[in-house]
Design an enzyme around this catalytic site. Structure first.
Site, mmCIF file in Angstrom:
data_model
loop_
_atom_site.group_PDB
_atom_site.id
_atom_site.type_symbol
_atom_site.label_atom_id
_atom_site.label_comp_id
_atom_site.label_asym_id
_atom_site.label_seq_id
_atom_site.Cartn_x
_atom_site.Cartn_y
_atom_site.Cartn_z
ATOM 1 N N TYR A 1 -18.923 -18.834 26.370
ATOM 2 C CA TYR A 1 -19.331 -18.102 27.547
ATOM 3 C C TYR A 1 -20.420 -18.884 28.193
ATOM 4 O O TYR A 1 -20.700 -18.949 29.247
ATOM 5 C CB TYR A 1 -19.816 -16.680 27.161
ATOM 6 C CG TYR A 1 -18.539 -15.652 27.099
ATOM 7 C CD1 TYR A 1 -17.975 -15.481 28.104
ATOM 8 C CD2 TYR A 1 -18.172 -15.272 25.728
ATOM 9 C CE1 TYR A 1 -16.801 -14.335 27.938
ATOM 10 C CE2 TYR A 1 -17.094 -14.577 25.475
ATOM 11 C CZ TYR A 1 -16.371 -14.216 26.425
ATOM 12 O OH TYR A 1 -15.376 -13.135 26.318
ATOM 13 N N ARG B 1 -22.687 5.362 32.444
ATOM 14 C CA ARG B 1 -23.097 4.103 32.839
ATOM 15 C C ARG B 1 -23.258 4.216 34.527
ATOM 16 O O ARG B 1 -24.245 3.369 34.837
ATOM 17 C CB ARG B 1 -21.770 3.239 32.826
ATOM 18 C CG ARG B 1 -21.861 1.685 33.242
ATOM 19 C CD ARG B 1 -21.033 1.191 33.194
ATOM 20 N NE ARG B 1 -19.824 1.415 34.004
ATOM 21 C CZ ARG B 1 -18.774 0.915 34.562
ATOM 22 N NH1 ARG B 1 -18.366 -0.252 33.962
ATOM 23 N NH2 ARG B 1 -17.622 1.283 35.700
ATOM 24 N N ARG C 1 -14.661 -1.272 20.316
ATOM 25 C CA ARG C 1 -15.220 -0.562 21.379
ATOM 26 C C ARG C 1 -14.886 0.774 21.522
ATOM 27 O O ARG C 1 -14.532 1.417 22.575
ATOM 28 C CB ARG C 1 -13.998 -1.137 22.631
ATOM 29 C CG ARG C 1 -14.356 -2.673 23.067
ATOM 30 C CD ARG C 1 -15.536 -2.996 23.897
ATOM 31 N NE ARG C 1 -15.682 -4.283 24.204
ATOM 32 C CZ ARG C 1 -15.069 -5.070 25.251
ATOM 33 N NH1 ARG C 1 -14.127 -4.666 25.839
ATOM 34 N NH2 ARG C 1 -15.523 -6.503 25.073
ATOM 35 N N ARG D 1 -14.984 2.431 28.570
ATOM 36 C CA ARG D 1 -14.609 2.933 29.784
ATOM 37 C C ARG D 1 -13.261 4.004 29.661
ATOM 38 O O ARG D 1 -12.971 4.588 30.616
ATOM 39 C CB ARG D 1 -14.045 1.909 30.832
ATOM 40 C CG ARG D 1 -15.348 1.065 31.213
ATOM 41 C CD ARG D 1 -14.810 -0.073 31.767
ATOM 42 N NE ARG D 1 -14.468 -1.111 31.014
ATOM 43 C CZ ARG D 1 -13.996 -2.237 31.078
ATOM 44 N NH1 ARG D 1 -13.919 -2.687 32.265
ATOM 45 N NH2 ARG D 1 -13.680 -3.127 30.129
ATOM 46 N N ASP E 1 -23.766 -5.637 23.536
ATOM 47 C CA ASP E 1 -22.749 -6.672 24.057
ATOM 48 C C ASP E 1 -23.103 -7.942 22.944
ATOM 49 O O ASP E 1 -24.343 -8.209 22.787
ATOM 50 C CB ASP E 1 -22.518 -7.099 25.306
ATOM 51 C CG ASP E 1 -21.322 -7.735 25.624
ATOM 52 O OD1 ASP E 1 -20.274 -7.035 26.039
ATOM 53 O OD2 ASP E 1 -21.612 -8.725 25.982
HETATM 54 O O1 CP3 Z 1 -17.343 -1.652 19.966
HETATM 55 C C1 CP3 Z 1 -18.277 -0.949 20.354
HETATM 56 O O2 CP3 Z 1 -18.072 0.238 20.805
HETATM 57 C C2 CP3 Z 1 -19.385 -1.757 20.569
HETATM 58 C C3 CP3 Z 1 -19.628 -2.177 21.918
HETATM 59 C C4 CP3 Z 1 -19.404 -3.538 22.135
HETATM 60 C C5 CP3 Z 1 -19.212 -4.091 23.764
HETATM 61 N N1 CP3 Z 1 -18.809 -5.387 23.709
HETATM 62 C C6 CP3 Z 1 -19.311 -3.214 24.843
HETATM 63 C C7 CP3 Z 1 -18.844 -3.726 25.984
HETATM 64 C C8 CP3 Z 1 -19.113 -4.707 21.501
HETATM 65 C C9 CP3 Z 1 -19.039 -4.630 19.868
HETATM 66 C C10 CP3 Z 1 -18.909 -5.975 22.262
HETATM 67 C C11 CP3 Z 1 -18.366 -7.268 22.136
HETATM 68 C C12 CP3 Z 1 -18.058 -7.954 22.798
HETATM 69 N N2 CP3 Z 1 -18.512 -8.560 24.095
HETATM 70 C C13 CP3 Z 1 -17.105 -9.124 22.373
HETATM 71 C C14 CP3 Z 1 -16.412 -9.480 21.270
HETATM 72 C C15 CP3 Z 1 -15.213 -8.282 21.041
HETATM 73 C C16 CP3 Z 1 -14.163 -8.673 21.613
HETATM 74 O O3 CP3 Z 1 -13.884 -7.575 22.862
HETATM 75 O O4 CP3 Z 1 -13.674 -9.557 21.812
HETATM 76 C C17 CP3 Z 1 -16.967 -9.954 23.752
HETATM 77 C C18 CP3 Z 1 -16.168 -11.308 23.788
HETATM 78 C C19 CP3 Z 1 -17.847 -9.508 24.630
HETATM 79 C C20 CP3 Z 1 -18.205 -10.143 25.962
HETATM 80 C C21 CP3 Z 1 -17.816 -9.012 27.101
HETATM 81 N N3 CP3 Z 1 -18.423 -7.722 27.328
HETATM 82 C C22 CP3 Z 1 -16.572 -9.028 27.840
HETATM 83 C C23 CP3 Z 1 -15.726 -10.196 27.792
HETATM 84 C C24 CP3 Z 1 -16.634 -7.974 28.580
HETATM 85 C C25 CP3 Z 1 -15.697 -7.461 29.832
HETATM 86 C C26 CP3 Z 1 -14.291 -7.224 29.147
HETATM 87 C C27 CP3 Z 1 -13.980 -5.855 29.592
HETATM 88 O O5 CP3 Z 1 -13.484 -5.141 28.924
HETATM 89 O O6 CP3 Z 1 -14.075 -5.577 30.756
HETATM 90 C C28 CP3 Z 1 -17.813 -7.110 28.318
HETATM 91 C C29 CP3 Z 1 -18.054 -5.911 28.675
HETATM 92 C C30 CP3 Z 1 -18.113 -4.682 27.725
HETATM 93 N N4 CP3 Z 1 -18.658 -4.636 26.669
HETATM 94 C C31 CP3 Z 1 -17.890 -3.432 28.134
HETATM 95 C C32 CP3 Z 1 -18.235 -2.717 27.035
HETATM 96 C C33 CP3 Z 1 -17.927 -1.235 26.675
HETATM 97 C C34 CP3 Z 1 -17.250 -2.903 29.307
HETATM 98 C C35 CP3 Z 1 -18.247 -3.104 30.365
HETATM 99 C C36 CP3 Z 1 -18.198 -1.819 31.637
HETATM 100 O O7 CP3 Z 1 -18.493 -0.692 31.067
HETATM 101 O O8 CP3 Z 1 -17.842 -1.975 32.569
#
Ligand code: CP3
Length: 354
Positions: A154, A40, A27, A31, A77
């Site tokens: 999910y 965003r 990640r 944010r 994602d």
């Molecule tokens: O690593 C990186 O920089 C690449 C981007 C990336 C995102 N999601 C961006 C993201 C990667 C590799 C993921 C994978 C992902 N997404 C996983 C597996 C990794 C992990 O964290 O266990 C999972 C379970 C998801 C599903 C998902 N997407 C969730 C549960 C959430 C909300 C969690 C949160 O932090 O709020 C997201 C949203 C998400 N994916 C964000 C980002 C930067 C935040 C969203 C935002 O900007 O509002």
């Protein structure tokens, strides 16, 4: 093909000699960076950001301008696959991912089909080639996908943050239904990752975020079995370059030997595993990626440096370690702390590679 300027990450993933331990952060675009929040806002929302290759490229590059990272990771994602299957992904502000049409009915489950990445996930494939252009062969690009089981969590629950009641009920009560979903997911992930590789991803990672919620036996049957299928189905080479694969099962520390047998090149560790012990158990077979507790980044710089040193000492002398956090970086992390971490890894790791 132009040569990669810094291929330290790829060499480390293949357990080849490197001068220092490469580092990237799960990640790393997100944010905790104000420029990410600005992009965003311009995109409108998170999903619009993912679906527009220009925005996806812009945010992928943001952490690289701040920190001397050894890899970029595609900004996207894991839930793009179920979205492409028609489940209707949306992100309610501050609430995480949700699906309009979670999978519950047998009829809906048997109607699922494997999306064609060139059509339904075109925006991801386009983002990969656009990011490769922007990177200009400075550092490698990592592509990724969710594991079949984590995606199914999910898809069946319809959102995150649950007690896994729906999917575990299905697992025990109607295992054939869950196996059907997992089979489709595995085929979808293979096609998706191979399409990412063909458009320029130089390594791939499978995120099995919820595999650790399973029992010992169920992990093998419902998660690892399908990860094995994926590893076997991945393109191992593209344009004459090996494409290393990384498997990350959060909470999978008890099952490292089984994971290392998947045929992957590297195993990701969360922060609950002792990296020294992990190396003794599977380090003769695979590289290790990890595993600093992301919460360390809330502490002062001297403490971050000490904790980095502990992980490096734990892994010890020699190659085959990719430094990372044990899970995604928190949105509350001060960006300066990420810089302290990256610089500490680069400086302190050299002595372990002499
Ligand atoms: O690593 C990186 O920089 C690449 C981007 C990336 C995102 N999601 C961006 C993201 C990667 C590799 C993921 C994978 C992902 N997404 C996983 C597996 C990794 C992990 O964290 O266990 C999972 C379970 C998801 C599903 C998902 N997407 C969730 C549960 C959430 C909300 C969690 C949160 O932090 O709020 C997201 C949203 C998400 N994916 C964000 C980002 C930067 C935040 C969203 C935002 O900007 O509002």
């Amino acid at each position: 093909m132009k040569k990669l300027k810094n291929d330290t990450l790829l060499r480390a993933l293949l357990r080849q000699p490197t001068e220092y331990t490469p580092v990237w952060l799960m990640r790393q675009a997100g944010r905790y960076l104000s420029e990410y929040n600005q992009t965003r806002a311009r995109a409108g929302n998170f999903l619009a950001l993912c679906k527009n290759p220009n925005f996806a490229t812009e945010v992928t590059m943001q952490p690289l301008a701040r920190f001397p990272l050894d890899a970029a990771i595609l900004f996207s994602d894991i839930l793009t696959i179920p979205d492409a299957m028609g489940l209707g992904l949306y992100f309610a502000e501050g609430e995480g991912p949700k699906f309009e049409r979670p999978l519950r009915e047998e009829r809906e489950i048997y109607a699922l089909s494997v999306p064609d990445p060139a059509v339904h996930l075109r925006y991801v494939i386009d983002a990969v080639s656009q990011i490769r252009g922007a990177l200009n062969n400075q550092i490698p690009l990592i592509g990724f996908s969710g594991s079949p089981f984590t995606l199914a969590c999910y898809m069946v629950e319809g959102c995150g943050g649950t007690d896994f009641r729906q999917i575990k009920t299905m697992l025990y009560q109607r295992p054939e239904l869950l196996h059907h979903i997992l089979n489709i997911n595995a085929q979808a992930v293979i096609a998706y990752l191979n399409a990412q590789i063909e458009s320029g991803a130089q390594a791939v990672m499978i995120f099995d975020t919820w595999g650790g919620a399973l029992s010992h036996a169920a992990y093998r049957e419902f998660s690892l079995h399908y990860i094995n299928q994926i590893v076997a189905g991945l393109k191992r080479e593209h344009n004459g370059q090996r494409i290393p694969s990384i498997i990350f099962t959060k909470g999978g520390g008890l099952w490292l030997e089984a994971i290392a047998e998947s045929g992957c090149d590297a195993v990701g560790l969360d922060w609950t595993t002792d990296i020294a012990e992990a190396r003794r158990r599977i380090g003769h077979k695979v590289s290790l990626q990890g595993n600093l507790d992301p919460a360390v980044l809330f502490a002062a710089p001297e403490i971050i440096t000490t904790e980095v040193e502990k992980i490096l000492t734990g892994y010890g002398h020699g190659h085959g370690h990719v430094f990372n956090l044990g899970h995604g970086i928190s949105q509350f992390t001060p960006p300066e702390s990420a810089l302290v971490l990256v610089e500490a890894v680069h400086t302190l790791s050299r002595k372990y590679h002499q």
